[in-house]
Design a protein around this motif. Structure first.
Motif, PDB file in Angstrom:
ATOM      1  N   SER A  27       0.819  -1.216   0.000  1.00  0.00           N
ATOM      2  CA  SER A  27       0.000   0.000   0.000  1.00  0.00           C
ATOM      3  C   SER A  27       0.850   1.263   0.000  1.00  0.00           C
ATOM      4  O   SER A  27       0.307   2.369   0.007  1.00  0.00           O
ATOM      5  N   SER A  28       2.177   1.130  -0.011  1.00  0.00           N
ATOM      6  CA  SER A  28       3.027   2.323  -0.020  1.00  0.00           C
ATOM      7  C   SER A  28       4.382   2.027  -0.648  1.00  0.00           C
ATOM      8  O   SER A  28       4.844   0.875  -0.683  1.00  0.00           O
ATOM      9  N   CYS A  51      -1.255  -4.266  -5.428  1.00  0.00           N
ATOM     10  CA  CYS A  51      -0.966  -2.926  -4.933  1.00  0.00           C
ATOM     11  C   CYS A  51      -2.256  -2.102  -4.846  1.00  0.00           C
ATOM     12  O   CYS A  51      -3.151  -2.241  -5.680  1.00  0.00           O
ATOM     13  N   THR A  52      -2.314  -1.236  -3.854  1.00  0.00           N
ATOM     14  CA  THR A  52      -3.547  -0.470  -3.632  1.00  0.00           C
ATOM     15  C   THR A  52      -3.817   0.527  -4.751  1.00  0.00           C
ATOM     16  O   THR A  52      -4.965   0.812  -5.060  1.00  0.00           O
ATOM     17  N   THR A  53      -2.767   1.069  -5.357  1.00  0.00           N
ATOM     18  CA  THR A  53      -2.948   2.040  -6.440  1.00  0.00           C
ATOM     19  C   THR A  53      -1.977   1.772  -7.575  1.00  0.00           C
ATOM     20  O   THR A  53      -0.976   1.053  -7.415  1.00  0.00           O
ATOM     21  N   GLY A 106      -7.239   2.248  -4.689  1.00  0.00           N
ATOM     22  CA  GLY A 106      -6.962   2.873  -3.405  1.00  0.00           C
ATOM     23  C   GLY A 106      -7.830   2.380  -2.265  1.00  0.00           C
ATOM     24  O   GLY A 106      -7.613   2.745  -1.108  1.00  0.00           O
ATOM     25  N   PRO A 153      -9.677  -0.882  -0.030  1.00  0.00           N
ATOM     26  CA  PRO A 153      -9.501  -2.305   0.288  1.00  0.00           C
ATOM     27  C   PRO A 153     -10.387  -3.194  -0.576  1.00  0.00           C
ATOM     28  O   PRO A 153      -9.988  -4.294  -0.971  1.00  0.00           O
ATOM     29  N   ILE A 173      -8.850  -4.296  -3.844  1.00  0.00           N
ATOM     30  CA  ILE A 173      -7.872  -5.384  -3.723  1.00  0.00           C
ATOM     31  C   ILE A 173      -8.592  -6.733  -3.704  1.00  0.00           C
ATOM     32  O   ILE A 173      -8.182  -7.697  -4.363  1.00  0.00           O
ATOM     33  N   GLN A 205       2.634  -3.928   6.020  1.00  0.00           N
ATOM     34  CA  GLN A 205       2.058  -2.816   6.767  1.00  0.00           C
ATOM     35  C   GLN A 205       3.152  -1.971   7.412  1.00  0.00           C
ATOM     36  O   GLN A 205       4.306  -2.365   7.491  1.00  0.00           O
ATOM     37  N   GLY A 252      -4.494  -1.999   8.698  1.00  0.00           N
ATOM     38  CA  GLY A 252      -5.090  -2.640   7.532  1.00  0.00           C
ATOM     39  C   GLY A 252      -6.303  -3.446   7.927  1.00  0.00           C
ATOM     40  O   GLY A 252      -6.635  -4.446   7.282  1.00  0.00           O
ATOM     41  N   LEU A 272      -9.033  -4.120   5.222  1.00  0.00           N
ATOM     42  CA  LEU A 272      -8.609  -5.108   4.221  1.00  0.00           C
ATOM     43  C   LEU A 272      -8.573  -6.511   4.815  1.00  0.00           C
ATOM     44  O   LEU A 272      -9.109  -7.455   4.225  1.00  0.00           O
TER      45      LEU A 272
END
Length: 247
Positions: free
Chosen positions: A62-63, A89-91, A114, A116, A119, A136, A142, A145
């Protein structure tokens, strides 16, 4: 109370145009100061979680910080990631960042919008039998998610790869500021580590994002502006609308 000095708990943005416009329109002074730094866990800290990366067939990122920490630890621990590893990946921006570490076209990479839920939609039935490692941060949550993953009966494990380290802010006088913007629960942690006796008084707070709201409320801080909203999708716009109301 007139707002004259604003403190934003992040580093100075590359594009300062929206904030320059605020200065010109309202005559305010804006200071950028990171309240914490994001750092990768040491190999010792990671080992304490008793996680074997090669037990998993898919990773959820996620980052960008988590991606850098993941590959840094793999190198340090001499873990060779197999070609068959899948990445969720979230985005799209997070997914594209993987190119720093792997050849994008040779891996199985998926990205959401972006949320949950996106995903979970990507996993669907096609990837439901994967063993997921959810990357995380120490302060991140999270829960949404992983709750959805529990509902779907997916096999997963969460692993912390990055931690938040408070900055030394003791040379600052927060009472000089009329408005302070917080983004992350670690902003609150840093605030009270630097100023254990902090009292909000007349200071107004802006919260940006859902994760920060509970942390601020738990700390007894009053939030005057919550963003993003449809009317205020950015911090600059949220501040602008607030200042207009104060005129």
């Amino acid at each position: 109370m007139a707002i004259k000095k604003i403190l934003i708990s992040q580093r100075r943005p590359i594009n300062e145009t929206p904030y320059t416009a605020l200065k010109e329109k309202f005559g305010v002074d804006i200071t950028f100061k990171q309240f914490f730094l994001v750092q990768p866990l040491s190999s010792k800290e990671f080992r304490a979680q008793k996680i074997n990366i090669l037990d998993y067939t898919a990773v959820v990122f996620s980052s960008r910080h988590a991606i850098d920490a993941f590959y840094g630890l793999c190198e340090e621990l001499r873990v060779k990631i197999p070609q068959t590893m899948k990445y969720f990946c979230t985005t799209e921006a997070v997914a594209m960042y993987l190119q720093k570490h792997i050849i994008y076209r040779k891996r199985k990479i998926f990205f959401g919008d972006g949320t949950p839920e996106s995903i979970i939609a990507l996993i669907g039935t096609k990837h439901k039998d994967e063993k997921f490692l959810v990357a995380q941060s120490e302060s991140g949550s999270g829960a949404v998610l992983t709750g959805l993953m529990d509902e779907r009966g997916l096999e997963y494990k969460t692993a912390v790869f990055v931690k938040s380290v408070p900055q030394d802010l003791k040379d600052m006088d927060l009472s000089d500021y009329d408005l302070i913007v917080f983004y992350n629960p670690s902003d609150v942690k840093s605030l009270y580590e630097n100023f254990p006796d902090f009292k909000q008084g007349d200071i107004k707070f802006v919260s940006y994002g859902k994760s920060i709201v509970k942390a601020m409320q738990d700390a007894g801080l009053t939030i005057d502006v919550q963003a993003p909203t449809p009317e205020a999708p950015s911090v600059a716009r949220a501040i602008e609308l607030y200042l207009e109301k104060q005129r």
